[in-house]
Motif scaffolding. Sequence first.
Motif, PDB file in Angstrom:
ATOM      1  N   GLU B 117     -14.595  78.786  54.127  1.00  0.00           N
ATOM      2  CA  GLU B 117     -15.211  79.084  52.826  1.00  0.00           C
ATOM      3  C   GLU B 117     -14.507  78.385  51.676  1.00  0.00           C
ATOM      4  O   GLU B 117     -14.679  78.752  50.516  1.00  0.00           O
ATOM      5  N   SER B 118     -13.743  77.362  51.987  1.00  0.00           N
ATOM      6  CA  SER B 118     -13.003  76.670  50.934  1.00  0.00           C
ATOM      7  C   SER B 118     -13.572  75.279  50.672  1.00  0.00           C
ATOM      8  O   SER B 118     -13.532  74.412  51.548  1.00  0.00           O
ATOM      9  N   PRO B 119     -14.084  75.050  49.464  1.00  0.00           N
ATOM     10  CA  PRO B 119     -14.647  73.729  49.173  1.00  0.00           C
ATOM     11  C   PRO B 119     -13.616  72.611  49.319  1.00  0.00           C
ATOM     12  O   PRO B 119     -13.977  71.467  49.583  1.00  0.00           O
ATOM     13  N   GLU B 120     -12.356  72.961  49.164  1.00  0.00           N
ATOM     14  CA  GLU B 120     -11.329  71.941  49.347  1.00  0.00           C
ATOM     15  C   GLU B 120     -11.347  71.415  50.789  1.00  0.00           C
ATOM     16  O   GLU B 120     -10.964  70.281  51.038  1.00  0.00           O
ATOM     17  N   TRP B 121     -11.743  72.260  51.712  1.00  0.00           N
ATOM     18  CA  TRP B 121     -11.864  71.796  53.103  1.00  0.00           C
ATOM     19  C   TRP B 121     -13.260  71.264  53.400  1.00  0.00           C
ATOM     20  O   TRP B 121     -13.422  70.280  54.099  1.00  0.00           O
ATOM     21  N   TYR B 122     -14.270  71.941  52.901  1.00  0.00           N
ATOM     22  CA  TYR B 122     -15.596  71.601  53.443  1.00  0.00           C
ATOM     23  C   TYR B 122     -16.323  70.489  52.711  1.00  0.00           C
ATOM     24  O   TYR B 122     -17.274  69.954  53.244  1.00  0.00           O
ATOM     25  N   THR B 123     -15.882  70.119  51.514  1.00  0.00           N
ATOM     26  CA  THR B 123     -16.656  69.094  50.795  1.00  0.00           C
ATOM     27  C   THR B 123     -16.193  67.668  51.043  1.00  0.00           C
ATOM     28  O   THR B 123     -16.792  66.740  50.523  1.00  0.00           O
ATOM     29  N   SER B 124     -15.116  67.485  51.780  1.00  0.00           N
ATOM     30  CA  SER B 124     -14.631  66.107  51.883  1.00  0.00           C
ATOM     31  C   SER B 124     -15.351  65.330  52.973  1.00  0.00           C
ATOM     32  O   SER B 124     -16.049  65.897  53.813  1.00  0.00           O
ATOM     33  N   TYR B 125     -15.183  64.029  52.944  1.00  0.00           N
ATOM     34  CA  TYR B 125     -15.846  63.166  53.918  1.00  0.00           C
ATOM     35  C   TYR B 125     -14.900  62.882  55.078  1.00  0.00           C
ATOM     36  O   TYR B 125     -13.738  63.282  55.077  1.00  0.00           O
ATOM     37  N   TYR B 505       0.197  77.299  55.136  1.00  0.00           N
ATOM     38  CA  TYR B 505      -0.074  76.085  55.910  1.00  0.00           C
ATOM     39  C   TYR B 505      -1.464  75.542  55.554  1.00  0.00           C
ATOM     40  O   TYR B 505      -1.631  74.344  55.289  1.00  0.00           O
ATOM     41  N   LEU B 506      -2.431  76.407  55.501  1.00  0.00           N
ATOM     42  CA  LEU B 506      -3.790  75.983  55.129  1.00  0.00           C
ATOM     43  C   LEU B 506      -3.797  75.400  53.722  1.00  0.00           C
ATOM     44  O   LEU B 506      -4.429  74.374  53.458  1.00  0.00           O
ATOM     45  N   HIS B 507      -3.082  76.058  52.839  1.00  0.00           N
ATOM     46  CA  HIS B 507      -3.043  75.601  51.453  1.00  0.00           C
ATOM     47  C   HIS B 507      -2.344  74.244  51.348  1.00  0.00           C
ATOM     48  O   HIS B 507      -2.793  73.338  50.644  1.00  0.00           O
ATOM     49  N   LEU B 508      -1.260  74.125  52.080  1.00  0.00           N
ATOM     50  CA  LEU B 508      -0.510  72.866  52.054  1.00  0.00           C
ATOM     51  C   LEU B 508      -1.386  71.700  52.513  1.00  0.00           C
ATOM     52  O   LEU B 508      -1.460  70.660  51.856  1.00  0.00           O
ATOM     53  N   LEU B 509      -2.049  71.873  53.626  1.00  0.00           N
ATOM     54  CA  LEU B 509      -2.869  70.772  54.144  1.00  0.00           C
ATOM     55  C   LEU B 509      -3.984  70.441  53.166  1.00  0.00           C
ATOM     56  O   LEU B 509      -4.238  69.274  52.860  1.00  0.00           O
ATOM     57  N   GLN B 510      -4.621  71.465  52.670  1.00  0.00           N
ATOM     58  CA  GLN B 510      -5.732  71.273  51.740  1.00  0.00           C
ATOM     59  C   GLN B 510      -5.268  70.507  50.508  1.00  0.00           C
ATOM     60  O   GLN B 510      -5.988  69.669  49.969  1.00  0.00           O
ATOM     61  N   SER B 515     -10.993  66.085  47.731  1.00  0.00           N
ATOM     62  CA  SER B 515     -12.320  66.618  48.046  1.00  0.00           C
ATOM     63  C   SER B 515     -13.163  66.594  46.775  1.00  0.00           C
ATOM     64  O   SER B 515     -12.672  66.193  45.716  1.00  0.00           O
ATOM     65  N   LEU B 516     -14.385  67.048  46.887  1.00  0.00           N
ATOM     66  CA  LEU B 516     -15.232  67.102  45.687  1.00  0.00           C
ATOM     67  C   LEU B 516     -14.661  68.061  44.643  1.00  0.00           C
ATOM     68  O   LEU B 516     -15.059  68.000  43.479  1.00  0.00           O
ATOM     69  N   ALA B 517     -13.740  68.921  45.050  1.00  0.00           N
ATOM     70  CA  ALA B 517     -13.115  69.807  44.071  1.00  0.00           C
ATOM     71  C   ALA B 517     -12.176  69.030  43.146  1.00  0.00           C
ATOM     72  O   ALA B 517     -11.793  69.528  42.086  1.00  0.00           O
ATOM     73  N   ASN B 518     -11.802  67.812  43.546  1.00  0.00           N
ATOM     74  CA  ASN B 518     -10.950  66.996  42.701  1.00  0.00           C
ATOM     75  C   ASN B 518     -11.738  66.041  41.819  1.00  0.00           C
ATOM     76  O   ASN B 518     -11.538  66.001  40.609  1.00  0.00           O
TER      77      ASN B 518
END
Lengths: 988, 988
Positions: B117-125, B505-510, B515-518
């Motif tokens: 549920e995190s756009p930082e993970w799901y919006t990238s290519y 760990y999840l936050h660090l990797l993200q 991503s589109l959040a940036n």
Amino acid sequence: TSSDYYKKVYNPSTEKVSFSNLDTFARRHIGPTPENVKTMLSTLGYSDLDEFLSKAIPEHILFKRKLKVQPEQGFTESEMLDHLHEIANKNKIVKSYIGKGYAGTKLPPVIQRNLLESPEWYTSYTPYQPEISQGRLESLLNYQTMVTSLTGLDMANASLLDEGTAAGEAMSLSYHNLKGKRSKYVVDTNIHPQTLNVIKSRASNINIEIVELPLSTNEGVLQLEAISNDVCGAIVQYPGTDGSVHDYSRVGEILHSKKALFAMATDLLALTLLKSPAEFGADIALGTSQRFGVPFGYGGPHAAFFATSYKYSRKIPGRIVGVSKDRLGKQALRLALQTREQHIKREKATSNICTSQALLANIAAMYAVYHGPEGLKNIAKRVFGFTTILASQIASHHEIVNTKWFDTLTVKLNGVSADEILAVALHEHNINLFKVDESKVSITLDETVTEQDLDSLIQIFTHGRLDTSQIQELPNLPHEFLRTDPILTNEVFNTHHSETSMLRYLHLLQSKDLSLANSMIPLGSCTMKLNATVEMQTLSIPGFNSIHPFAPIDQAEGYKQLVDEFEKDLNDITGFDATTSMPNSGAQGEYTGLSLIRQYHKSRGDYEKRNICLIPVSAHGTNPASAAMCGLKVVPVKCLENGSIDLQDLTEKAEKHSENLCSIMITYPSTYGLFEPGVKTAIETVHKNGGLVYLDGANMNAQVGLTSPGDLGADVCHLNIHKTFALSHGGGGPGQAPVCVKEHLKPFLPSHHFVKTPHSTKESIESVNSAPYGSASVIPVSYSYIKMLGAQALPYVSTIAMLNANYMLTRLKNDYKIMFVDSHASTNEGLKHCAHEFILDLREFKAVGVEAIDVAKRLQDYGFHAPTMSFPVAGTLMIEPTESENLAELDRFVDALLSIRKEIEAYANNEPLGMVLKNAPHSLEDVVSTPQQDWDARSYTREQAAYPLPYLKTAKCWPTVARLDDTYGDMNLMCTCPSVEEVVETQS
Amino acid sequence: TSSDYYKKVYNPSTEKVSFSNLDTFARRHIGPTPENVKTMLSTLGYSDLDEFLSKAIPEHILFKRKLKVQPEQGFTESEMLDHLHEIANKNKIVKSYIGKGYAGTKLPPVIQRNLLESPEWYTSYTPYQPEISQGRLESLLNYQTMVTSLTGLDMANASLLDEGTAAGEAMSLSYHNLKGKRSKYVVDTNIHPQTLNVIKSRASNINIEIVELPLSTNEGVLQLEAISNDVCGAIVQYPGTDGSVHDYSRVGEILHSKKALFAMATDLLALTLLKSPAEFGADIALGTSQRFGVPFGYGGPHAAFFATSYKYSRKIPGRIVGVSKDRLGKQALRLALQTREQHIKREKATSNICTSQALLANIAAMYAVYHGPEGLKNIAKRVFGFTTILASQIASHHEIVNTKWFDTLTVKLNGVSADEILAVALHEHNINLFKVDESKVSITLDETVTEQDLDSLIQIFTHGRLDTSQIQELPNLPHEFLRTDPILTNEVFNTHHSETSMLRYLHLLQSKDLSLANSMIPLGSCTMKLNATVEMQTLSIPGFNSIHPFAPIDQAEGYKQLVDEFEKDLNDITGFDATTSMPNSGAQGEYTGLSLIRQYHKSRGDYEKRNICLIPVSAHGTNPASAAMCGLKVVPVKCLENGSIDLQDLTEKAEKHSENLCSIMITYPSTYGLFEPGVKTAIETVHKNGGLVYLDGANMNAQVGLTSPGDLGADVCHLNIHKTFALSHGGGGPGQAPVCVKEHLKPFLPSHHFVKTPHSTKESIESVNSAPYGSASVIPVSYSYIKMLGAQALPYVSTIAMLNANYMLTRLKNDYKIMFVDSHASTNEGLKHCAHEFILDLREFKAVGVEAIDVAKRLQDYGFHAPTMSFPVAGTLMIEPTESENLAELDRFVDALLSIRKEIEAYANNEPLGMVLKNAPHSLEDVVSTPQQDWDARSYTREQAAYPLPYLKTAKCWPTVARLDDTYGDMNLMCTCPSVEEVVETQS
Ligand SMILES: Cc1ncc(COP(=O)(O)O)c(C=O)c1O
Ligand SMILES: Cc1ncc(COP(=O)(O)O)c(C=O)c1O
Ligand SMILES: O=C([O-])O
């Protein structure tokens, strides 16, 4: 609490696979594994947890009474969610038109997902360390700017707890503004009843006389004029609780002619269209920002706002974000005017507010950012338009009592009783109306009302149907009340209207802040433990967040079950007999607890006489402030060199004031992080002298399952569930602070005007908050925390929290002075160890020019949040790791402190490296952009500034500004978003 | 599509407040406001959108057929959610024991919230730019490491689409490994039926003969031996589809003696306990990782895995993450062995896989990280234990067919029919069993099964009850199958077992990934538009994600409605007559579409003859690869200087191959981003010569509501809903690619073994994917995208996408060469403008030593993701902004490119600043840690490196490593997590 049993608690399935589910919670919540625990114990020289405990806690304190919390072995995560959904489903979601300060709203999904549901936003603490908090400081500044723009006033704070307490603060400000010389405070009869109740509750303890007058009538105005010499201020509601919109200029004039203050409780959505409070001469505007995106939540949490003119800027209660500069001259935000607050002013403080509603204020601010001025006005126009259409339809069958309105109509019914129409609404349309009296109802409309909803309302009142073809345009507000000044003109409210842009803005702000997602936040007295996702997910369950707080209680059976079970578990954990869930912050808990004590004395005819409250000098500032708000005289009690309460001083004072002793407020383990052996003696002494004992539960995380306030002999305590019970701190709120009491205080637990709570009795004190269960919708968070740990694992929370603290202490003690703990002590008195937190004494470094703040700021360069600084002792840092941090993280933090110790040494020896301390924190921009010739003057490298230890290259949360200049900020007070020109000016 | 109407679409409530709800979607989705549009149009020299469109699209292409999508004005966000929940509620959630490769699982909430549920993970290519993708590259490396550890093989890829296609890839690898000289492929009869179907479908087009043999019997092994000279490989299922566990060593030996390949479809959870495929001599292991935390989703998305021994490392299909170094020698990850892929090998590629299942692979990897080896084994032991208890109970009433098992029992019923027992299970216990035949059922257990569930199962089969008191310990697996080697020994699987640690760990990797959040990700041909929260929230609705794909269809009425409406809308949008939702990636869509065309020719007796596929040289690499997989011969068609298809060449080739012409594959607007005027001529020419026309829908975002494949005359197209229809790309998947066809292809739409889809006919091709609706649970994402825009706003998506592209082009054209677009053209032929994307030609800078990659990498220093590099033309960058980017972001990106243009100039002139291009990107560590004496050699400042433009000081996503060294990586192939020693080695 043996090590062996910990293995079983940590991992029920290590030995053989059991039938129970495997997604157990304790091992997810508690950082150290059983192997880690072994290592840590051996560092301390122990072989078993039980042995450690027996050395760390005095024998006569360590009760280890078996807890009764069910299920004993805790729910697993999936069981918990199932159970919670079951409870939530017992709440009935009914479309609410009840109003009374709570309106339906739509939380934009992008804000829900990326703010409310984002640990990067919700796990951080109040932004005391501004350099790593610029994100939420910016958002709170947006909040303040929004409030000032809509109210028309100059300054606003970063939120209060709810509308009721905000009104209480307005009264208090008005009273103290005239130095307490005028004892009457006038409240318009058209104010929300629950607000009146909170005002009354606050007034009662300090002998302010509440005079209720109908200030929207000529008669009321004349009465006000008549008593105006004795009046310190007045408050009106605009629009009124009956929905009416009235011009209160005359009230303002009368008050101002006598130097009294004019306060308005108001509604932000209405203010996007209506003339602002400032135009009527209001000195104070307050209210709730709930309808800006925050769900009902059965009463909370929501952010209240509070605005004043500049004149009262130093008297505004609560936190205020201000614009200042950093060391390098770059614009930077921080909490301003801290000198107003209770940790400075103590019993002279006029407000005890500490934790407020930061997360909710941020949601409301982002709601405004996303909609922008036009979007908000469109929402308001539609609400007004719908209300007006409804009025015109209803008017042909019934009488509309209020002749002007924004969103609320009061209807005098014709040929039908209020009960009958409520029944039709509920059973035929799943709608709640508000019953004013037997023949009147009121209806409050909001953003969520659809064309179909409007049609249903029309059916209920007229049996006719909505015919939109007859309506060419939605009606507009009457001109006389239309505001003409532009609102929300700042760039931020006119930029992020697409979701992409909004997402990036939320992400940008979040990335500037240190949260638990980055690293530990070892704030002493704050218990920054894991806020588990399962727990936090409960905030998004409609069955919990979609209920109006004044909905009929048979619609809230789920909440009833939840609160009952929760209070029962808290009784068990604290060793008390009854709990109220009304107070919505620690400070509110203190206020409530003291009020109960006063009411107890009153019931025995001792109210006037017993007005002294003993408070150790080491107490948190909210304690004396709360006591003062309760009309108590604070008598400080000394502490000994070793940090304990000076029992002799206590005895002397208790005996001296024996006739007048109301209470003592104690924090246990003490604010110094110590299991003081003398606590029971202290308690007995106070009891012997007729006082009751208030235990501040801030340090409850050291007690759960090991000892308890009740077992120690206290009479009442509050629990900060945003500390001990895993509710996230939200960057400065929400909080929630149930108050637990012994049997003899139970009859006095607060009642509520609209909702008959199980605790209300004839002797009940008045409401301390607007809503019957405070911020009810956060209760599931702590409820599930307790239920997932169960009686079995709860004691390990406290045990490991203590082990973590003592492990760090042991690794640090050769390099730093640790206050009060004598690690060589051979006594079994508990002072060989700290409890769950300990204090680094940095005062010795003053001599070589290093201050506590240098260490605190330098920790940011190591990627960490500083421990609590200068509380309870100036020049120190108080470290509280909590049980959730694992050994690796504890070691990283200790390594950082040891490395800083070498930098202190370098500074003392005038080595060039020493200056890293003074220039800390090093913002990214400082490290990257400082030209080489300037940097050379520092004689340490950029790498030494930014990456003093290797782990930082893997993961580091960077400060985005350099050290804040607080003095500049307070001298040049600016508490709203700067304009573009102002930004350019500061930057150049 | 006028500007005026856009105002209305953008904000329906600007003029007067309407009755409709205000949370409209179009203005949230589309970046530029009507005011922005005016500005942008004036930059282009137009005053109205309509005028712009008429110049940008050739008249005979611009149909503007009115769309029928309902509701015309779109659902608002809250209406959409209500509607979706209504649909979801029509799906019945039944506890599933169906198995067949899909098992229940618990997604840990911390992973759900912070990854899924995190756009930082799901919006990238897909991580083509490794320096700003180290986070998800690390997670995918974890995935590969997990797969290699559990399968015992050396190498694994970063996921495939599903188990069925993975099995198809295994066949294909085996076939091509022996250069296509052996035409038999043996499939064990104990394989999942849907897998067999996909294998057959893949085999049919390339004349591989599938031989089904019972390889767990002696007889089967003898038969294999008998034909082994003609066999290129074989596949078995371990454990088998009936649940049995068998020793297949003999099969491996036979195959190896003939140099044929041995593949095993297997189950990762079982492999935590069972001997690994490697121990049986498997060369290939494959399967799904669904049960590692990924919900059923009615069939997907889930990540398939694929592992081989090193020998076949260069033949593994799909993406592989490899460990390499960066320019400064620091260990860094990137996609390895790109030379295997179709964009290089084109029709010689043996696989067309492009988008895979990155997001789901990341979930599975994190599930393993969170549970660790012990946690996974505990889950597996419990599953096995429960299964064994169940077997022992059932055995007293019925016959258990398989004598060994892990989680699945096949039961031959005694005295009751399969239908009867299914009915009891469903109606009395809300349980789905799997019907094998009239007298047999199977039961597959999983992590979610509770003691109560086990009791229910026992009741169903025995009418008795579970009596746990009789069971001392859960049974253990038989020794012969127990694996003895340690699993998941890497540190990452043994560290993050507390939620706090996992969150960090999840936050660090993200935080390492852009991503589109940036900021914008202007990847040409990828359409990286807003993935709205409302859309993405649908993935978390239980009614959508908790259904087993082979559940009885009357339990999936909601899905039926959803898919029906979705396909209807796609028919409308594409101008076609029917749509299949089975293919789960663009490449799969191509393969499906071409298969349909081949089937069409077959139905006319033209199958053998018509085996030529024309493909323009500019086509995406998947096109020729898909054609080859379909057994087609690819004949390339030239392009003209101006980028258009060379119609003369096309005509010549079509006519020359007229007898054998199967099809042409065209992308429209062309891969060059052009509305080629000649497309209709091209289509007619192919038709005239007996071929059908396949339209690659990658560029559909320029067409919606303006023109369409159907209107242009094509026969079939695929749509990448992960491009055009707002499904997030997930960092490399999930995708989903419905295929739309004209009436004459409809009879051939694929069928499914288990689920009778509305499209299945006697002429249907076999399944192209394991599940009937591919990754069904992502369909609600695109469904809601379409439904929230409605017929009214959809055309503006394409219009503004084109405006955005042409605005950027206009601002850039004086400083960069733009390929193919002649902005001075006076013709109305459409070549005056690009469509929704355009190509920067950087080849001229080669002369001065600057390459496209320098510009791409330097863009990272400006906080941006590079546009698509060197596709479709080497040495270029293709920019596609999409409609979601607003004017401010477009300007920032253009400013960055203009600033880089000056740096190119500097490089050309040998000015010191020029080197920033060659050293780009500058990682944070590079900028901070490089000692001054080393830095001085660069003769530009750190600030110039990192903050070349002022906006970067406010917001910048930093590369965490310097430019990757690809050659080093491919020469020193390492595709699993390095050990601690290896890390130390590379670092030093
Ligand atoms: C010892 C102590 N008491 C009371 C409080 C006040 O609690 P709250 O911030 O919830 O009002 C705090 C807050 O940190 C505290 O540390
Ligand atoms: C033109 C074109 N066709 C086909 C594809 C393949 O789509 P997928 O990656 O979903 O397999 C792509 C992917 O980028 C593409 O750009
Ligand atoms: O917030 C505190 O004052 O601790």
